[in-house]
Scaffold this active site. Sequence first.
Site, mmCIF file in Angstrom:
data_model
loop_
_atom_site.group_PDB
_atom_site.id
_atom_site.type_symbol
_atom_site.label_atom_id
_atom_site.label_comp_id
_atom_site.label_asym_id
_atom_site.label_seq_id
_atom_site.Cartn_x
_atom_site.Cartn_y
_atom_site.Cartn_z
ATOM 1 N N HIS A 210 -98.062 80.501 113.453
ATOM 2 C CA HIS A 210 -98.286 79.213 114.127
ATOM 3 C C HIS A 210 -98.198 79.401 115.649
ATOM 4 O O HIS A 210 -99.009 78.874 116.395
ATOM 5 C CB HIS A 210 -97.209 78.194 113.736
ATOM 6 N N ARG B 269 -106.394 81.734 107.908
ATOM 7 C CA ARG B 269 -105.863 83.066 107.659
ATOM 8 C C ARG B 269 -106.841 83.882 106.835
ATOM 9 O O ARG B 269 -107.477 84.785 107.309
ATOM 10 C CB ARG B 269 -104.525 82.987 106.925
ATOM 11 N N LYS C 108 -93.703 65.645 99.805
ATOM 12 C CA LYS C 108 -93.632 67.102 99.792
ATOM 13 C C LYS C 108 -92.206 67.509 100.133
ATOM 14 O O LYS C 108 -91.668 67.105 101.172
ATOM 15 C CB LYS C 108 -94.595 67.642 100.864
ATOM 16 N N SER D 39 -95.229 79.817 105.988
ATOM 17 C CA SER D 39 -93.871 79.269 105.960
ATOM 18 C C SER D 39 -93.248 79.479 104.580
ATOM 19 O O SER D 39 -92.055 79.798 104.472
ATOM 20 C CB SER D 39 -93.882 77.775 106.279
#
Length: 159
Positions: A16, A89, A40, A127
């Site tokens: 990030h 990514r 979430k 993450s």
Amino acid sequence: MKVIYPGSFDPITNGHLDIIERACKQFKHVVVAVLQNNNKKSLFTTEERIELIKESCSGFDNLEVDAFSGLLIDYAKLKNSKAIIRGLRAVSDYENEMQMSLANKYLCDEIETFLMVSGTEYTYLSSSLVKEIASFGGDVSNFVPKPVLEALKTKFYKL
Ligand code: ADP
């Protein structure tokens, strides 16, 4: 141009950070916007995530850190921004990011999504991976900024 970089950032990683650093060079003003999503389950609270981003990005003077909930395009309008940045990514990100950027374009034609390709050394980094490794006591010092490393130690080992 003012750009929004939205995400969960639970927690912010060096991947990030790489996107933020590069975005700050290309755009006049960058707003890192932490998504407040009650459905979430997150390791860090929204406030903790914001604080960790601020501590990790103290060197950028055209950076703002904020939180949002609801539709991203509504938030972008509220912030007077016509641009969104997302990181790409691998191929696995492509489908999601494409779907989201097309949906946002449908909802508001004036807002553009810019997809930034991840730096090669961060392609595998997420993450969730960081949280998983840290939860088993693995070394994540090369994956996250220092403040996050300390926060992970506190969360997992109650130091
Ligand atoms: P979200 O739940 O919205 O995907 P994340 O915090 O996981 O939130 O990611 C926010 C954005 O940052 C996404 O566009 C994601 O693709 C991008 N991103 C995450 N990790 C990396 C990385 N290692 N390199 C580049 N971009 C990344």
